[in-house]
Design a protein around this motif. Sequence first.
Motif, PDB file in Angstrom:
ATOM      1  N   THR A 147       1.252  -0.971   0.335  1.00 35.97           N
ATOM      2  CA  THR A 147      -0.446   0.000   0.074  1.00 35.97           C
ATOM      3  C   THR A 147       0.668   1.337   0.227  1.00 35.97           C
ATOM      4  OG1 THR A 147      -0.188  -0.334   2.340  1.00 35.97           O
ATOM      5  CG2 THR A 147      -2.081  -1.189   1.013  1.00 35.97           C
ATOM      6  N   GLY A 148       0.664   2.080  -0.004  1.00 36.11           N
ATOM      7  CA  GLY A 148       0.661   3.696  -0.528  1.00 36.11           C
ATOM      8  C   GLY A 148       0.589   4.468  -0.637  1.00 36.11           C
ATOM      9  N   ILE A 149      -0.386   5.100   0.503  1.00 26.49           N
ATOM     10  CA  ILE A 149      -1.309   5.263   0.725  1.00 26.49           C
ATOM     11  C   ILE A 149      -1.136   7.239   1.270  1.00 26.49           C
ATOM     12  CG2 ILE A 149      -3.706   5.811   1.569  1.00 26.49           C
ATOM     13  CD1 ILE A 149      -3.760   2.863   1.217  1.00 26.49           C
ATOM     14  N   GLY A 150      -1.258   8.264   0.514  1.00 28.01           N
ATOM     15  CA  GLY A 150      -1.268   9.194   0.976  1.00 28.01           C
ATOM     16  C   GLY A 150       0.335   9.958   1.749  1.00 28.01           C
ATOM     17  N   HIS A 151       0.462  10.824   2.132  1.00 29.51           N
ATOM     18  CA  HIS A 151       1.699  10.982   2.952  1.00 29.51           C
ATOM     19  C   HIS A 151       1.829  10.743   4.107  1.00 29.51           C
ATOM     20  CE1 HIS A 151       2.716  13.301  -1.134  1.00 29.51           C
ATOM     21  NE2 HIS A 151       1.412  13.887  -1.312  1.00 29.51           N
ATOM     22  N   GLN A 152       2.968  11.783   4.775  1.00 24.56           N
ATOM     23  CA  GLN A 152       3.143  11.186   5.932  1.00 24.56           C
ATOM     24  C   GLN A 152       2.448  10.988   6.882  1.00 24.56           C
ATOM     25  OE1 GLN A 152       6.287   9.688   7.082  1.00 24.56           O
ATOM     26  NE2 GLN A 152       6.697  10.108   5.423  1.00 24.56           N
TER      27      GLN A 152
END
Length: 413
Positions: free
Chosen positions: A242-247
């Motif tokens: 998963t690569g969802i949104g920023h920090q």
Amino acid sequence: MNHYIPNQLVPDTAVSVAGLTSYIQQLLEPDEQLRQVWVTGEVSSASKYPSGLFFTLQDPEAKATISCVVWKSQLNKLMQLPVQGEQLIILGSIRVYPQRGQYQLIVWQALPAGEGLQALRYRQLRLRLEAEGLFDPERKRSLPTHPQTIAVVTSPQAAAWGDIQRTLKQRYPGLHVLFSPALVQGEQAPLSILAAIERVERDGRAEVLILSRGGGAVEELTCFNDERVVKAIANCSIPVITGIGHQRDESLADLVADAYAHTPTAAAEQAVPELATLYAEHRERIEALNEAVNEQLQTSLSQLQRLKNSLRRLPIDRQIRQEKQGIAWKRQQLVQVTTQHLQHASQHTQMLRQKLTTLDPQSVLARGYAVVRQQDGAIARSTDGLELGQELQIQLNKGQIKVKVSEIIDTKE
């Protein structure tokens, strides 16, 4: 000035105050809707007493208020204590007090409203899924080292899709990328994501799946905390990144995924190695191997040279004498061992010969004994069965004789 009201104008249906409040109580308290009612509002005031917590719940827009009370025995059971200025969702029942002519909401439970309610639901779902074992590290699968086909689930309009494409192309040229479009925000997003994952699994070519979207407001990312999406990731037949949104805080999709990153670009970097880095590492390994081989070769050459020098310093005749002495010593040891074994074997043979001599029937005959046989060759061991006139054969130490029984003498008493 006194107003006179004729008795005939006073209706017969007039009730007392007690009767009116009792009627209101009978209307409100037995009502099924009011015996267990959810009410949302803002706490305008709160006061704690030995008997419990008394507070007022108001609706600022409609300018309406209601008195509420949480009895002392129920305080520890509340999910959220009423505090002035907070939005709450209250579960309770209506109670009428005739003495004061008032009604009050008896509170059983208080939950945070708005963002607080979302956070509570998030925590409850997270705890339940965690209890089911969906976040256990043992469930997570390792990512393929050199995948040839990768699937990406995201919105075609999202910047995340472009970031992932560029990153994969730069890091691993020639990679086959399957795109399975999906909505990644809104009410329809969970079902859309489920359908996109299912398409990838039906296709069967992808070795790893990236589920991604760019950054956004917290409410835009709620689909990644949806239980259906979380379980679809957990049940996916291939590893999921998963690569969802920023920090930000982790989503439930991040927790259940086999690997996760805070940006779509970072997710793509986790999915494939960088060919340039691999090539550099390969060159380093080749150089390290060459150095190791050369070092071993130099060590062997040095050892060989030392042996050659030792041979030069040691005369050949001296080596031969040493070898002869060693061979002579070994020969002496061999002769001694063989002689011992031969002696033991001879002694054993002599003992066996003596035993055989003792047991030999011919030796018994030589001492004056004879063997009496009947006509059928059977040895006669007693007078039982012998008859007068019966022929017998007697074997002596030398020769045999035939005789006839002329008398049978029974030695039994």
